[in-house]
Design a protein around this motif. Sequence first.
Motif, PDB file in Angstrom:
ATOM      1  N   UNK A  28       0.832  -1.207   0.000  1.00 12.47           N
ATOM      2  CA  UNK A  28       0.000   0.000   0.000  1.00 12.47           C
ATOM      3  C   UNK A  28       0.866   1.256   0.000  1.00 12.47           C
ATOM      4  N   UNK A  29       1.945   1.246   0.790  1.00 14.78           N
ATOM      5  CA  UNK A  29       2.799   2.429   0.910  1.00 14.78           C
ATOM      6  C   UNK A  29       4.000   2.380  -0.036  1.00 14.78           C
ATOM      7  N   UNK A  30       3.992   1.443  -0.983  1.00 17.28           N
ATOM      8  CA  UNK A  30       5.038   1.332  -1.996  1.00 17.28           C
ATOM      9  C   UNK A  30       6.425   1.230  -1.365  1.00 17.28           C
ATOM     10  N   UNK A  31       6.563   0.290  -0.432  1.00 12.96           N
ATOM     11  CA  UNK A  31       7.833   0.050   0.254  1.00 12.96           C
ATOM     12  C   UNK A  31       8.293  -1.375  -0.012  1.00 12.96           C
ATOM     13  N   UNK A  32       9.553  -1.631   0.289  1.00 16.54           N
ATOM     14  CA  UNK A  32      10.102  -2.977   0.169  1.00 16.54           C
ATOM     15  C   UNK A  32       9.845  -3.721   1.478  1.00 16.54           C
ATOM     16  N   UNK A  33       9.092  -4.790   1.424  1.00 21.46           N
ATOM     17  CA  UNK A  33       8.747  -5.536   2.634  1.00 21.46           C
ATOM     18  C   UNK A  33       9.820  -6.544   3.036  1.00 21.46           C
ATOM     19  N   UNK A  34      10.748  -6.858   2.146  1.00 24.87           N
ATOM     20  CA  UNK A  34      11.704  -7.934   2.414  1.00 24.87           C
ATOM     21  C   UNK A  34      12.579  -7.711   3.650  1.00 24.87           C
ATOM     22  N   UNK A  35      13.153  -6.525   3.892  1.00 29.45           N
ATOM     23  CA  UNK A  35      13.977  -6.379   5.107  1.00 29.45           C
ATOM     24  C   UNK A  35      13.194  -6.652   6.397  1.00 29.45           C
ATOM     25  N   UNK A  36      11.974  -6.173   6.466  1.00 26.80           N
ATOM     26  CA  UNK A  36      11.156  -6.402   7.654  1.00 26.80           C
ATOM     27  C   UNK A  36      10.783  -7.870   7.773  1.00 26.80           C
ATOM     28  N   UNK A  37      10.431  -8.496   6.661  1.00 26.73           N
ATOM     29  CA  UNK A  37      10.071  -9.915   6.685  1.00 26.73           C
ATOM     30  C   UNK A  37      11.269 -10.799   7.026  1.00 26.73           C
ATOM     31  N   UNK A  38      12.446 -10.434   6.530  1.00 26.24           N
ATOM     32  CA  UNK A  38      13.660 -11.200   6.864  1.00 26.24           C
ATOM     33  C   UNK A  38      13.890 -11.175   8.359  1.00 26.24           C
ATOM     34  N   UNK A  39      13.769 -10.002   8.968  1.00 23.90           N
ATOM     35  CA  UNK A  39      13.943  -9.878  10.413  1.00 23.90           C
ATOM     36  C   UNK A  39      12.886 -10.681  11.159  1.00 23.90           C
ATOM     37  N   UNK A  40      11.653 -10.564  10.733  1.00 25.18           N
ATOM     38  CA  UNK A  40      10.557 -11.269  11.394  1.00 25.18           C
ATOM     39  C   UNK A  40      10.742 -12.781  11.320  1.00 25.18           C
ATOM     40  N   UNK A  41      10.968 -13.309  10.121  1.00 29.51           N
ATOM     41  CA  UNK A  41      11.131 -14.753   9.970  1.00 29.51           C
ATOM     42  C   UNK A  41      12.413 -15.261  10.620  1.00 29.51           C
ATOM     43  N   UNK A  42      13.460 -14.442  10.607  1.00 27.06           N
ATOM     44  CA  UNK A  42      14.726 -14.832  11.237  1.00 27.06           C
ATOM     45  C   UNK A  42      14.557 -15.005  12.749  1.00 27.06           C
ATOM     46  N   UNK A  43      13.720 -14.176  13.367  1.00 31.92           N
ATOM     47  CA  UNK A  43      13.477 -14.283  14.811  1.00 31.92           C
ATOM     48  C   UNK A  43      12.845 -15.626  15.184  1.00 31.92           C
ATOM     49  N   UNK A  44      12.135 -16.246  14.254  1.00 36.86           N
ATOM     50  CA  UNK A  44      11.482 -17.532  14.505  1.00 36.86           C
ATOM     51  C   UNK A  44      12.257 -18.709  13.901  1.00 36.86           C
ATOM     52  N   UNK A  45      13.408 -18.428  13.298  1.00 37.11           N
ATOM     53  CA  UNK A  45      14.237 -19.489  12.737  1.00 37.11           C
ATOM     54  C   UNK A  45      13.764 -20.012  11.390  1.00 37.11           C
ATOM     55  N   UNK A  46      13.005 -19.231  10.665  1.00 33.59           N
ATOM     56  CA  UNK A  46      12.515 -19.648   9.345  1.00 33.59           C
ATOM     57  C   UNK A  46      12.868 -18.601   8.281  1.00 33.59           C
ATOM     58  N   UNK A  47      14.128 -18.196   8.283  1.00 31.31           N
ATOM     59  CA  UNK A  47      14.570 -17.135   7.375  1.00 31.31           C
ATOM     60  C   UNK A  47      14.390 -17.523   5.901  1.00 31.31           C
ATOM     61  N   UNK A  48      14.514 -18.811   5.578  1.00 29.66           N
ATOM     62  CA  UNK A  48      14.376 -19.268   4.193  1.00 29.66           C
ATOM     63  C   UNK A  48      12.950 -19.114   3.668  1.00 29.66           C
TER      64      UNK A  48
END
Length: 171
Positions: A28-48
């Motif tokens: 919606x805000x025309x941003x790159x979601x990947x850095x935030x998602x990488x951090x989020x998934x990495x915290x749970x051990x599912x970075x891949x």
Amino acid sequence: MKYICTKNLEYSDRLIIKAIRIWIRSMVYDQNSLPTLITLFNNYGVKKTVIPFDDFMGCIALSSNKNYDFRKVNCNFVGESEKNILLSLYYLQYNKLPVTSYYLSNLVIQKFRGCAFESLKSICTNFIKAGLFFENPLKYLEYNNEKMWFNSKYKLKNNWIFNILRLLKIG
């Protein structure tokens, strides 16, 4: 009306809902979601899981002829489209492919179904390897309704006591 409250969800389900909402907000805000998602998934051990998740959400976004119900990041309830994603992941986790295909058909058009299915399969595999399992979101509907009934009964009881105390000028 039956709602699923996000605070009642298990970790893996809550993680997916959070990731969906981050991805939608970024679009919606025309941003790159990947850095935030990488951090989020990495915290749970599912970075891949980041790339398959991004591909899956891209399939949904490209299926623009559907009516979607995604909620805002801070909303306390799960939308219908989010529930369909949770149901797809839950049934895919148990290899119930026809049911998975049914819920997936509510999200993506036929053209993108193969890509979306492969992305979901990769997400499930990564979550299972990390020891995270998806629960059936329909069980949360039952839990939520019982809890709402108890809370409404409790509020009525407290209001009744409060009114008596007020009449007696104690409270």
